[in-house]
Design a protein around this motif. Structure first.
Motif, short mmCIF file in Angstrom:
data_model
loop_
_atom_site.label_atom_id
_atom_site.label_comp_id
_atom_site.label_asym_id
_atom_site.label_seq_id
_atom_site.Cartn_x
_atom_site.Cartn_y
_atom_site.Cartn_z
N ALA A 1 -0.77 4.57 6.17
CA ALA A 1 -2.36 4.86 5.49
C ALA A 1 -3.10 3.49 5.73
N VAL A 2 -4.37 3.97 5.97
CA VAL A 2 -5.15 2.21 5.94
C VAL A 2 -5.82 2.10 5.02
N THR A 3 -5.98 2.58 4.33
CA THR A 3 -7.02 3.04 2.54
C THR A 3 -6.44 4.39 1.30
N GLY A 4 -6.11 3.77 0.50
CA GLY A 4 -6.28 4.27 -0.86
C GLY A 4 -5.05 3.62 -1.62
N GLN B 1 -0.51 11.33 -1.41
CA GLN B 1 -1.61 11.65 -0.67
C GLN B 1 -1.00 12.24 0.56
N ASP C 1 1.00 -2.06 3.68
CA ASP C 1 1.19 -3.09 2.69
C ASP C 1 2.78 -3.17 3.23
N ARG D 1 1.74 3.24 2.97
CA ARG D 1 0.03 2.32 3.03
C ARG D 1 1.08 1.54 3.75
N SER E 1 -1.34 1.93 -2.49
CA SER E 1 -0.23 0.89 -2.76
C SER E 1 1.34 1.90 -1.39
#
Length: 342
Positions: free
Chosen positions: A119-122, A149, A97, A95, A124
């Motif tokens: 990824a920018v969603t979903g 994911q 983060d 992610r 962490s």
């Protein structure tokens, strides 16, 4: 040591990468601790437990200072390959983060190519708190997060088609989308003249997916990595020798590790017994099997004899257990040059 190459090259494709791995992108947080902390947190010593994000955060805050590094089984193997001088690439999902940044920076810093967009969603980024007690026993609490994911859209097929070996991590078999990504990548690699290697990863993982793992081994895998418990679980065998009899012929090469008893390499009717290497006091077994696979594949992609590949893997494993964490703190090429003759 003057090592003779195999008489027939294993690879016909002109690849720019030696090994590309697909697996869980996890930040390992290694903490040296005492049994009392495990008791206070109600953790079973030596266990491997999946936790949710809230539990992961709580344990992280309660534990002492730790070593944070890019982890996950396949990622450890690829980092080891890069440390050995192989050209390695990794595919896995993080992610956008803080932990995702740590993972990306760390795995690239050892020379592994990692191009999968964050990824920018979903969920962490995944993390694994590895609590190491003074007897070198590991108690692991894992939050899988974004790593589960991974799907076919995350695949960089240009990397997959430009490698000698595609290395797959069995842990990802729990995710249906990751499973699809595995099959897609394996087919693409084979069509480009590459080979597919699989690590069974964990006996419980094998128990959950025995039938589909057997189909994967028979239909797609050239090189199989497993420890004694995993290979027995795969074939439902009562003992190690019974499992060996069943794996013969299922894949071109089977590499089976047995901790301090060394390892066994099988190819057709040929069998090599590989010794273990005790290179210091046992500190932490994190990454031992992963570094063995890295060492073996380093030799394998250079057309070295299979017994030499096994010895390189065993030397790498023997080193990593003498320190905290899965990244060798000494030069692996120097270590191999020093011990391969012994």
């Amino acid at each position: 040591m003057a090592v003779v190459m195999t008489s027939k090259p294993r690879f016909s494709n002109a690849s720019s990468l030696d090994v590309v791995g697909i697996g869980n992108a996890i930040v390992d947080v290694l903490v040296q601790t005492e049994d009392q902390f495990l008791n206070d947190q109600k953790l079973n010593k030596g266990s491997m437990a999946l936790v949710d994000e809230e539990q992961a955060k709580s344990l992280y805050e309660a534990s002492g200072p730790g070593l944070e590094t890019s982890g996950g089984s396949a990622a450890n193997t690829l980092a080891g390959l890069a440390q050995l001088g192989s050209k390695a690439g990794f595919i896995g999902r993080v992610r956008d983060d803080q932990l995702g940044t740590i993972f990306s920076h760390d795995i690239r810093s050892v020379g592994t190519r990692f191009d999968t967009p964050a990824a920018v969603t979903g969920p962490s980024t995944a993390r694994c708190l590895i609590l190491v007690t003074s007897d070198a026993e590991r108690t692991m609490c894992t939050y899988l997060g974004a790593s589960t994911q991974l799907d076919p859209d995350d695949l960089d097929l240009s990397m997959v088609c430009d490698t000698k070996v595609l290395y797959l991590e069995g842990y990802l078999w729990d995710s249906p989308e990751a499973k699809k990504a595995f099959i897609t990548a394996a087919k693409a690699c084979k069509e480009s003249g590459g080979q597919v290697a699989l690590s069974l990863s964990d006996g419980f993982c094998v128990d959950r997916h025995r039938e589909s793992f057997l189909e994967l081994v028979d239909g797609h895998v050239d090189v199989l990595f497993a420890n004694e418990d995993e290979i027995k679980a795969l074939y439902g065998a009562a003992d190690f020798e019974g499992a060996l009899d069943q794996v013969k012929g299922s894949c071109s090469v089977a590499v089976l590790t047995r901790s301090e008893l060394g390892s066994v390499v099988l190819s057709g009717e040929q069998r090599w017994e590989i010794p273990s290497y005790k290179l210091g006091e046992l500190v932490d077994t994190t990454g031992a099997g992963d570094l063995y696979a890295g060492g073996f594949l380093h030799g394998y992609t250079r057309d070295l004899p299979l017994d030499v590949c096994g010895r390189i893997g065993s030397i790498c494993a023997g080193q990593v257990v003498t320190q905290l964490g899965p990244r060798s703190k000494v030069s692996l090429p120097d270590l191999i040059a020093q011990h391969l003759d012994s």
